[in-house]
Design an enzyme around this catalytic site. Sequence first.
Site, PDB file in Angstrom:
ATOM      1  N   ARG B 289     105.312  21.939 -36.993  1.00 17.84           N
ATOM      2  CA  ARG B 289     104.946  22.799 -35.874  1.00 17.84           C
ATOM      3  C   ARG B 289     103.688  23.556 -36.282  1.00 17.84           C
ATOM      4  O   ARG B 289     103.760  24.572 -36.956  1.00 17.84           O
ATOM      5  CB  ARG B 289     106.092  23.777 -35.581  1.00 17.84           C
ATOM      6  CG  ARG B 289     105.964  24.487 -34.250  1.00 17.84           C
ATOM      7  CD  ARG B 289     106.941  25.637 -34.153  1.00 17.84           C
ATOM      8  NE  ARG B 289     106.423  26.807 -34.816  1.00 17.84           N
ATOM      9  CZ  ARG B 289     107.155  27.739 -35.396  1.00 17.84           C
ATOM     10  NH1 ARG B 289     108.463  27.634 -35.427  1.00 17.84           N
ATOM     11  NH2 ARG B 289     106.590  28.789 -35.974  1.00 17.84           N
ATOM     12  N   HIS B 293     105.881  29.587 -32.724  1.00 16.08           N
ATOM     13  CA  HIS B 293     107.119  29.240 -32.019  1.00 16.08           C
ATOM     14  C   HIS B 293     106.911  29.237 -30.500  1.00 16.08           C
ATOM     15  O   HIS B 293     107.321  28.319 -29.802  1.00 16.08           O
ATOM     16  CB  HIS B 293     108.209  30.222 -32.422  1.00 16.08           C
ATOM     17  CG  HIS B 293     109.443  30.150 -31.591  1.00 16.08           C
ATOM     18  ND1 HIS B 293     110.186  28.999 -31.463  1.00 16.08           N
ATOM     19  CD2 HIS B 293     110.068  31.078 -30.821  1.00 16.08           C
ATOM     20  CE1 HIS B 293     111.207  29.222 -30.660  1.00 16.08           C
ATOM     21  NE2 HIS B 293     111.159  30.477 -30.249  1.00 16.08           N
ATOM     22  N   TYR B 302     105.369  35.203 -40.852  1.00 14.95           N
ATOM     23  CA  TYR B 302     106.293  34.462 -41.720  1.00 14.95           C
ATOM     24  C   TYR B 302     105.693  33.226 -42.379  1.00 14.95           C
ATOM     25  O   TYR B 302     106.287  32.678 -43.272  1.00 14.95           O
ATOM     26  CB  TYR B 302     107.545  34.065 -40.926  1.00 14.95           C
ATOM     27  CG  TYR B 302     107.288  33.313 -39.632  1.00 14.95           C
ATOM     28  CD1 TYR B 302     107.089  31.946 -39.625  1.00 14.95           C
ATOM     29  CD2 TYR B 302     107.263  33.987 -38.409  1.00 14.95           C
ATOM     30  CE1 TYR B 302     106.867  31.255 -38.440  1.00 14.95           C
ATOM     31  CE2 TYR B 302     107.041  33.310 -37.218  1.00 14.95           C
ATOM     32  CZ  TYR B 302     106.845  31.940 -37.238  1.00 14.95           C
ATOM     33  OH  TYR B 302     106.615  31.267 -36.075  1.00 14.95           O
TER      34      TYR B 302
HETATM   35  C1  TPP Z   1     122.325  29.205 -29.420  1.00 17.21           C
HETATM   36  C2  TPP Z   1     120.972  29.768 -29.642  1.00 17.21           C
HETATM   37  N1  TPP Z   1     120.759  30.607 -30.665  1.00 17.21           N
HETATM   38  C3  TPP Z   1     119.550  31.156 -30.865  1.00 17.21           C
HETATM   39  C4  TPP Z   1     118.509  30.868 -30.044  1.00 17.21           C
HETATM   40  C5  TPP Z   1     117.158  31.521 -30.251  1.00 17.21           C
HETATM   41  N2  TPP Z   1     116.199  30.543 -30.744  1.00 17.21           N
HETATM   42  C6  TPP Z   1     115.354  29.934 -29.893  1.00 17.21           C
HETATM   43  S1  TPP Z   1     114.430  28.803 -30.654  1.00 17.21           S
HETATM   44  C7  TPP Z   1     115.117  29.094 -32.145  1.00 17.21           C
HETATM   45  C8  TPP Z   1     114.697  28.271 -33.330  1.00 17.21           C
HETATM   46  C9  TPP Z   1     114.888  26.815 -33.108  1.00 17.21           C
HETATM   47  O1  TPP Z   1     114.430  26.052 -34.161  1.00 17.21           O
HETATM   48  P1  TPP Z   1     114.556  24.472 -34.194  1.00 17.21           P
HETATM   49  O2  TPP Z   1     115.911  24.059 -33.764  1.00 17.21           O
HETATM   50  O3  TPP Z   1     114.113  24.013 -35.522  1.00 17.21           O
HETATM   51  O4  TPP Z   1     113.581  23.985 -33.057  1.00 17.21           O
HETATM   52  P2  TPP Z   1     112.001  24.187 -32.907  1.00 17.21           P
HETATM   53  O5  TPP Z   1     111.797  25.387 -32.040  1.00 17.21           O
HETATM   54  O6  TPP Z   1     111.426  24.328 -34.264  1.00 17.21           O
HETATM   55  O7  TPP Z   1     111.530  22.979 -32.222  1.00 17.21           O
HETATM   56  C10 TPP Z   1     116.060  30.112 -32.036  1.00 17.21           C
HETATM   57  C11 TPP Z   1     116.817  30.661 -33.163  1.00 17.21           C
HETATM   58  C12 TPP Z   1     118.754  29.981 -28.981  1.00 17.21           C
HETATM   59  N3  TPP Z   1     117.802  29.629 -28.127  1.00 17.21           N
HETATM   60  N4  TPP Z   1     119.984  29.445 -28.808  1.00 17.21           N
END
Ligand code: TPP
Lengths: 341, 389
Positions: B289, B293, B302
């Site tokens: 990425r 975010h 971070y």
């Molecule tokens: C159940 C849940 N917990 C927390 C979140 C908050 N949240 C949104 S994105 C994220 C990180 C996701 O990381 P990853 O699965 O690696 O996907 P990426 O965004 O890197 O594609 C978090 C903790 C959420 N959307 N849903």
Amino acid sequence: MTATAEKQVTAQRDASKPITMVAAINEALDQALERNPDVYIFGEDVGIMGGVFRATDGLQARYGEERVFDTPLAEAGIMGMAIGMGLAGLKPVAEMQFAGFIYPALDQIMSHLGRYRHRTRSRFSLPVVVRAPYGGGVHTPEQHADSPEAILAHVPGIKVVIPSNPQDAKGLLLAAIEDPDPVMFFESIKMYRSLKQEVDLGYYIIPLGQARIHREGTDLTLICYGGMVEICDKAAEAAAQAGISAEIIDLRTISPLDTDTLLESVRKTGRAVIVTEAPRTAGFHSEIAAVIAEEAVDSLLAPVVRVTGFDAPYPPFTAIEDKYRPTPTRVAKAMRQVMDY
Amino acid sequence: MSKTTTQTPAGGAEQMPPAAAEAMNKSVLQPQAEGQPEVPMLQFITPEGTLNPDLEGGESRLPDPETQLWLYRQMRRIRHFDERAWVLYRQGKMGVFPPYGGMEASQAGTTAALTTEDWLFPTYRDTGAALTYGLPIKQTVAYWRSSPHGWYMPENLKVTPFYIPIATQYPQAVGAALAEKKKGTRNVAMAFIGDGGSSEGDFHEGLNFAGALNAPCVFILQNNGWAISVPTTTQTKAQNLSRRADGYGIPGIRVDGNDILAVYSVSRDAVERARNGEGPTLIETVTFRIKPHTVADDVTRYRPEEMTAGWDEKDPVRRLRAYLLAQGTLTEESEAALLEEIHTEFEEAVAAADSLPDPTPAEIVDHVFAEPTPQLKKQRAQIMEENGA
Ligand SMILES: Cc1ncc(C[n+]2csc(CCOP(=O)(O)OP(=O)(O)O)c2C)c(N)n1
């Protein structure tokens, strides 16, 4: 409650500074970590990032990665782990990134967190604190604005605390951390930074289960908590111009509910309007209305009125989001309704 | 962790003999991470844009030039969207958008293996995947503008709205896939997740169900290194997420997620296997990425800048471009024409999105049930009245 009340520490009332609610929460966590070596803070992004709202900002740097740490992304895991840590005598203070993401953890909460003391006849207790930002008003994406407090308040054995301002947030959070039982601590996202208030610098607690008279009045009682206190304040201010004197009860803790304070107010004014931003059906407001109906019906000069969100998912549609959350206008209308009855 | 306590043997049980206790101490508990075999990562084209010299089967493994060009087009198209979305956000014409720039090969290469008879379960990060699958640009613009018009999913597609809660889509994809199987079709379901998402219980339940029920599912695990501020190494001790499939008895494949030719090839194979009744596959696309975010996130809190360095060179678009130019499949002129076309398509879609009417407040309570409940009817009337409608 009484146990914590007895332990109430007098704050250094002379020393205070104006800070936001999120800063007050940060300060409470800081003082709890410093004071009690059993306190551990964990959750998603609480470490180096300091939480998506910065509530844990700087804590990892100060207390190290042992005590303030990022977990894998799994709410059931976070909650289950908190339960285990609590069983083993630590004081876990877990963060759920948003209240709308607590749902994966509901099994742990409903099957275990709430009933551990009961099912072991107090051999084990769970002194767990779970913090979760909740509510709308700041244009978040889908599912980030839920108000699931009624679901949690419905679980026996769990306390539910929802502060509405910086001074309360700090004292209530410290009380939650001192509490021997599980506490869900909901933090209004809208309130995090919307106002600054003088907050005592020292360590102090505000006992759980005690409502607060936010504003004194004689004609009607507005009952609210969290993000809705600000809304009720505006409505009461406008009503005052029109000669209506509204009393505002900020519940601060919805479970256990301080029925004494709220009933006393309703008996005095004879009118009650309950304001929450949660969906309407089966919300916590309905519980409050039932308590009033059971205990204070003789004092009522008008039916109890609820001002709530709607029976629809909180809309992430920026253009119309503000039509979901109760507004001062909507509260004012309910106030007129009880006055004109 | 803190206090020491005296150990009391339970209920009069014998204490363990010292020899046994010692044997237990030097038990099998070796550091796991070091013991994990390195899983090879499939790569067709090197970051420099040349054929991977170690590729078994060499050039014969690549899709034909026409397909290569078509895949290039898909990547350019979604990259354009990602870049323009940032600009629109800064202009206040787009809401909070989770960018996927740098992950184009992972999104387009996987989804390109589907037809619109197949199911797609994208997450919020997968606008690029949804666009490749066929979700109209106008629709995605509306979605990220937080307009209900982005929620009306086209009837001719089997794409779900972007999943915001993490991991919940995995078991659901199993359900959709299984339903297709029970209905006797050859359609499959493809679901996306991130490295962070693979920590959630639903991820594991989904994989297990898919294996146990032999559901025609293709699970894409985009390992982009981060879950907001948390690196994959904090997420899990497992070094190779693709190997998680082993525990569920399904194939796990690890592929260079910035190499669209490899991604496409494994995705097509997995889709084919699923269609043929051979069951689910987990594909880990190893990518990065590059961007924050979301457009509102401060990545510098971070992630040290050095970590981003080097990833530009692995850029999936640049990589295929270099290869195609060297092969003569693409020329500067044909590329210019392609970009022009993409640009026009996007501008038209945004104009169309601009002309979508503003939502009315009553839409808050619409679509909760097929037939509004008495409560909702009352609440709708209340909203209309409050807003002078
Ligand atoms: C159940 C849940 N917990 C927390 C979140 C908050 N949240 C949104 S994105 C994220 C990180 C996701 O990381 P990853 O699965 O690696 O996907 P990426 O965004 O890197 O594609 C978090 C903790 C959420 N959307 N849903």
